[in-house]
Design a protein around this motif. Structure first.
Motif, PDB file in Angstrom:
ATOM      1  N   MET A 156       0.849  -1.191   0.000  1.00  0.00           N
ATOM      2  CA  MET A 156       0.000   0.000   0.000  1.00  0.00           C
ATOM      3  C   MET A 156       0.887   1.243   0.000  1.00  0.00           C
ATOM      4  O   MET A 156       1.750   1.396   0.863  1.00  0.00           O
ATOM      5  CB  MET A 156      -0.901   0.002   1.242  1.00  0.00           C
ATOM      6  N   ASP A 157       0.702   2.131  -1.015  1.00  0.00           N
ATOM      7  CA  ASP A 157       1.548   3.311  -1.097  1.00  0.00           C
ATOM      8  C   ASP A 157       1.091   4.372  -0.106  1.00  0.00           C
ATOM      9  O   ASP A 157       0.096   4.211   0.607  1.00  0.00           O
ATOM     10  CB  ASP A 157       1.563   3.872  -2.524  1.00  0.00           C
ATOM     11  N   GLY A 158       1.846   5.500  -0.074  1.00  0.00           N
ATOM     12  CA  GLY A 158       1.572   6.527   0.919  1.00  0.00           C
ATOM     13  C   GLY A 158       0.199   7.145   0.799  1.00  0.00           C
ATOM     14  O   GLY A 158      -0.496   7.365   1.805  1.00  0.00           O
ATOM     15  N   VAL A 159      -0.223   7.427  -0.458  1.00  0.00           N
ATOM     16  CA  VAL A 159      -1.541   8.038  -0.654  1.00  0.00           C
ATOM     17  C   VAL A 159      -2.644   7.080  -0.226  1.00  0.00           C
ATOM     18  O   VAL A 159      -3.615   7.472   0.436  1.00  0.00           O
ATOM     19  CB  VAL A 159      -1.725   8.450  -2.131  1.00  0.00           C
ATOM     20  N   ALA A 160      -2.502   5.800  -0.587  1.00  0.00           N
ATOM     21  CA  ALA A 160      -3.507   4.813  -0.201  1.00  0.00           C
ATOM     22  C   ALA A 160      -3.582   4.662   1.314  1.00  0.00           C
ATOM     23  O   ALA A 160      -4.664   4.513   1.891  1.00  0.00           O
ATOM     24  CB  ALA A 160      -3.195   3.471  -0.856  1.00  0.00           C
ATOM     25  N   THR A 161      -2.410   4.711   1.974  1.00  0.00           N
ATOM     26  CA  THR A 161      -2.403   4.623   3.442  1.00  0.00           C
ATOM     27  C   THR A 161      -3.131   5.801   4.064  1.00  0.00           C
ATOM     28  O   THR A 161      -3.928   5.634   4.997  1.00  0.00           O
ATOM     29  CB  THR A 161      -0.950   4.578   3.953  1.00  0.00           C
ATOM     30  N   PHE A 162      -2.869   7.005   3.517  1.00  0.00           N
ATOM     31  CA  PHE A 162      -3.546   8.192   4.043  1.00  0.00           C
ATOM     32  C   PHE A 162      -5.053   8.104   3.816  1.00  0.00           C
ATOM     33  O   PHE A 162      -5.844   8.464   4.702  1.00  0.00           O
ATOM     34  CB  PHE A 162      -2.978   9.437   3.366  1.00  0.00           C
ATOM     35  N   GLU A 163      -5.471   7.630   2.645  1.00  0.00           N
ATOM     36  CA  GLU A 163      -6.901   7.475   2.370  1.00  0.00           C
ATOM     37  C   GLU A 163      -7.538   6.476   3.336  1.00  0.00           C
ATOM     38  O   GLU A 163      -8.673   6.669   3.792  1.00  0.00           O
ATOM     39  CB  GLU A 163      -7.106   7.025   0.929  1.00  0.00           C
ATOM     40  N   THR A 164      -6.797   5.418   3.656  1.00  0.00           N
ATOM     41  CA  THR A 164      -7.317   4.425   4.594  1.00  0.00           C
ATOM     42  C   THR A 164      -7.479   5.023   5.989  1.00  0.00           C
ATOM     43  O   THR A 164      -8.474   4.761   6.684  1.00  0.00           O
ATOM     44  CB  THR A 164      -6.381   3.205   4.651  1.00  0.00           C
ATOM     45  N   VAL A 165      -6.503   5.835   6.415  1.00  0.00           N
ATOM     46  CA  VAL A 165      -6.603   6.498   7.720  1.00  0.00           C
ATOM     47  C   VAL A 165      -7.826   7.414   7.756  1.00  0.00           C
ATOM     48  O   VAL A 165      -8.577   7.443   8.750  1.00  0.00           O
ATOM     49  CB  VAL A 165      -5.321   7.290   8.025  1.00  0.00           C
ATOM     50  N   LEU A 166      -8.063   8.156   6.671  1.00  0.00           N
ATOM     51  CA  LEU A 166      -9.251   9.017   6.615  1.00  0.00           C
ATOM     52  C   LEU A 166     -10.527   8.183   6.680  1.00  0.00           C
ATOM     53  O   LEU A 166     -11.501   8.567   7.340  1.00  0.00           O
ATOM     54  CB  LEU A 166      -9.228   9.849   5.332  1.00  0.00           C
ATOM     55  N   LEU A 167     -10.534   7.041   5.998  1.00  0.00           N
ATOM     56  CA  LEU A 167     -11.692   6.147   6.047  1.00  0.00           C
ATOM     57  C   LEU A 167     -11.940   5.658   7.473  1.00  0.00           C
ATOM     58  O   LEU A 167     -13.090   5.614   7.945  1.00  0.00           O
ATOM     59  CB  LEU A 167     -11.468   4.960   5.112  1.00  0.00           C
TER      60      LEU A 167
END
Length: 532
Positions: free
Chosen positions: A1-12
Motif C-alpha cells: 500500500m503506497d503513501g496516498v492509499a495509506t492516508f486514504e485508509t486512515v481518513l476512512l
C-alpha cells in the motif's frame, strides 16, 4: 500500500470512528465495544483494504500519550495513599492470572510448551489502560475504587510486558531463571520511575522557560514519547517512565502553567486522546480478518480452537475474582487479628473490582509480536483477540448495569474541606488581596466597584458553604440570566460581523472573551463541562 492509499485508509478509519461513535452514543452502547465490533465487521467487507500495523509501532504510537494523559489527570493524593493496593493489582493480580492461564492452557493442550503457556498468560493477563479509561469515564465509582482501577491500568502493562518478554525468551532459549526475572523486573520498575521523574522535571523546567502557549502545549505532547523512548533506550520500563513523567508534570502544572495554556492544552489533549483511543479499537477490530486467515479460516478456528479459547477466557475471569476476593479475605483476617493494614473494599466494591478487567492494545500488540515459528502462535493470537472482544463487550458493556445493581458506596472518610468550603476560602483569599490593593498611598479607595463585587462573592460563597443545596436552588436563575446575556452579546457580535461592520480580528477577540466567560459560568453552575 503506497503513501496516498495509506492516508486514504486512515481518513476512512476516522470517518468510521465518527459514525460508529455517534451510533454508540445514540444507542447508549459503550463506544469502545461499537468500535471494536464495527472494525471487525468492516474488515470482512469485500473490497475493503486490509489494514495492518507494526505491533511495536502501535505500542510506541498509542501507548505513551494515553498513559501520560491518564497519569496527568490522576488524583495523585489518592494514588499515593492507595499505592500498596494498586501494586497488588498491577503486579500480584497480573502474575496470578498469568500462572492460572498457563496452567489451564497446558492442561488443555499438553503439547504446548510451558514457556508458550506462560507467554499466553502474560499476553492476556494485564487489563488495558485504554480499555479501562474508555469504560471508567462513563461510570461513577467510589473514590478508593476509582483510584485502584486507574492506578492498576497505568502500571500493570509494565508487569505484563515484562512477563511476556521473559516467556518468549524462555521459549526461544529453553532456559528460565525466576530469581533473574524478579531482579530484572525490579530494575525495570525503579529505573523507569527514575527516568520518568527526570523527564517530568525537565518538562516543568521547559514550561517555565517558554512563553508561547502553542510551544508549551506541543512540549507537553512530546513529553509522553520522550519518557517512553528514553526508558526503552536505557533498557528500563518505558511504561513506568511515561506514568512517572505524567504524575510529576501533572503535580507541578498547576503552578507553572498559565491558565490560558491549560485551557488550550486540555482541548488539544482531549481531541488527541479521543482520536487515538478510537483508532486503537477500530484497528484492533480490523486485525480480526488477518488473524483468522492466518489460522486457517473461520471454520477452522471454530472447529479446532473454540473449546480451549473459551476455557482460557473463563480462566481469565475466574482468576481475577479469586485474586480480588482472596485479597478481601486476607485483609478481613488481618483486621480481625488487630493488623489494620487496609480496609477491605466490601462485597459491592469487590464485585465491581473483579468485573473490571478489559483487555486492549497491549494484549494484541504483544500477541502480534510473537515470532512466526513460536509454538502455538495461531492459538495464542486467536485467544488474545477473543480476550479483547469478550472483556470489552461483556464486561465493559455490563459494568454500568452491575454498578446500578450492587450500588457500591463510598466508604472513604470525607475530605477535611468540602467543595463549598474550599470555594469560600478561595473567595476570601481573593477579597483579602483586593482589599490590600484597593486603596492608593493616601488611603483613598480607588476600586470601589471591584471591592463590592468581591465582597458580594465572598458573602455568597459563605451562604453556599453553610447550605449548599438551598443556595444552588436559588442561584440557578442568576446563572440563566447571565448565560442569556452572553448569548445575546454573541448574537449581536455575529450580526455586526455579518453586516461587515467589524473585522474578523474583532470578532475572534470578543468571541473568545464571551466563550471564557460562558465556560466560567457553566463551571460555577455545576454543569458537566469537561475541558479535558
Amino acid at each position: 500500500m503506497d503513501g496516498v492509499a495509506t492516508f486514504e485508509t486512515v481518513l476512512l478509519l476516522l470517518a468510521a470512528v465518527v459514525a460508529l461513535h455517534a451510533l454508540a452514543l445514540k444507542l447508549r452502547l459503550p463506544p469502545s465495544a461499537a468500535l471494536l465490533v464495527g472494525g471487525g465487521g468492516l474488515a470482512f467487507i469485500p473490497g475493503i483494504p486490509q489494514v495492518s500495523f507494526d505491533p511495536e509501532l502501535a505500542l510506541v504510537l498509542f501507548l505513551p500519550p494515553l498513559l501520560f494523559e491518564g497519569a496527568y489527570y490522576t488524583a495523585f493524593g489518592r494514588f499515593r495513599r492507595h499505592l500498596p493496593g494498586i501494586i497488588g493489582l498491577a503486579v500480584g493480580a497480573v502474575v496470578f492470572t498469568t500462572v492460572i492461564v498457563a496452567e489451564v492452557a497446558h492442561m488443555l493442550l499438553p503439547e504446548l510448551p510451558w514457556a508458550a503457556c506462560f507467554a499466553l498468560g502474560a499476553i492476556v493477563s494485564p487489563p488495558d489502560a485504554v480499555s479501562a479509561r474508555a469504560v471508567l469515564q462513563h461510570v461513577t465509582l467510589p473514590r478508593r475504587l476509582q483510584a485502584l482501577l486507574e492506578g492498576e491500568s497505568l502500571l500493570n502493562d509494565a508487569t505484563g510486558l515484562t512477563l511476556f518478554r521473559f516467556a518468549v525468551a524462555a521459549a526461544v532459549s529453553g532456559t528460565f531463571s525466576g530469581g533473574a526475572a524478579v531482579g530484572s523486573f525490579a530494575m525495570l520498575a525503579f529505573g523507569g520511575a527514575a527516568v520518568g521523574w527526570v523527564v517530568g522535571r525537565l518538562g516543568v523546567f521547559a514550561v517555565k522557560l517558554l512563553r508561547d502557549q502553542t510551544l508549551i502545549v506541543t512540549t507537553t505532547l512530546l513529553l509522553a514519547w520522550t519518557a517512553y523512548l528514553a526508558g526503552e533506550a536505557l533498557h528500563v520500563s518505558g511504561v513506568i517512565a511515561t506514568v512517572a513523567a505524567g504524575l510529576v508534570f501533572g503535580w507541578h502544572q498547576h503552578v507553572v502553567m498559565p491558565a490560558r495554556v491549560r485551557i488550550q492544552g486540555s482541548a488539544v489533549w482531549r481531541t488527541a486522546v479521543f482520536a487515538l483511543e478510537a483508532l486503537v479499537f477500530i484497528l484492533i477490530g480490523f486485525q480480526l480478518r488477518a488473524i483468522v486467515d492466518r489460522a486457517g479460516g473461520l471454520q477452522e478456528v471454530v472447529s479446532t480452537m473454540s473449546g480451549p479459547v473459551l476455557c482460557v477466557l473463563a480462566a481469565i475471569l475466574v482468576a481475577r475474582f479469586l485474586w480480588v476476593f482472596g485479597s478481601e479475605g486476607v485483609l478481613t483476617a488481618l483486621r480481625k487479628l488487630g493488623l489494620k493494614v487496609a480496609r477491605p473494599l466490601g462485597p459491592a466494591q469487590a464485585t465491581v473490582m473483579a468485573w473490571t478487567g478489559m483487555r486492549g492494545v497491549v494484549t494484541l500488540a504483544a500477541a502480534l509480536t510473537l515470532p512466526a515459528a513460536f509454538p502455538g502462535r495461531d492459538f495464542l493470537q486467536i485467544t488474545a483477540f477473543a480476550a479483547i472482544l469478550v472483556t470489552v463487550i461483556l464486561q465493559g458493556g455490563t459494568l454500568g448495569l452491575l454498578i446500578r445493581l450492587v450500588k457500591p458506596r463510598d466508604t472513604d472518610p470525607p475530605p477535611q474541606v468540602s467543595l463549598p468550603e474550599a470555594e469560600a476560602a478561595v473567595a476570601h483569599a481573593k477579597l483579602a488581596a483586593a482589599e490590600a490593593r484597593a486603596y492608593d498611598a493616601d488611603g483613598q479607595l480607588i476600586h470601589p466597584q471591584l471591592l463590592d463585587q468581591l465582597r458580594g462573592r465572598a458573602r455568597a460563597t459563605d451562604r453556599y458553604a453553610a447550605e449548599p443545596d438551598g443556595f444552588m436552588d436559588g442561584i440557578q436563575s442568576h446563572f440563566e440570566v447571565l448565560l442569556a446575556a452572553i448569548a445575546a452579546g454573541r448574537a449581536e457580535l455575529i450580526r455586526l460581523h455579518r453586516e461587515g461592520r467589524i473585522e474578523d480580528e474583532v470578532l475572534h477577540d470578543l468571541e473568545r472573551d464571551l466563550d471564557l466567560e460562558e465556560v466560567g459560568i457553566l463551571f460555577q453552575r455545576g454543569a458537566q463541562v469537561d475541558l479535558r
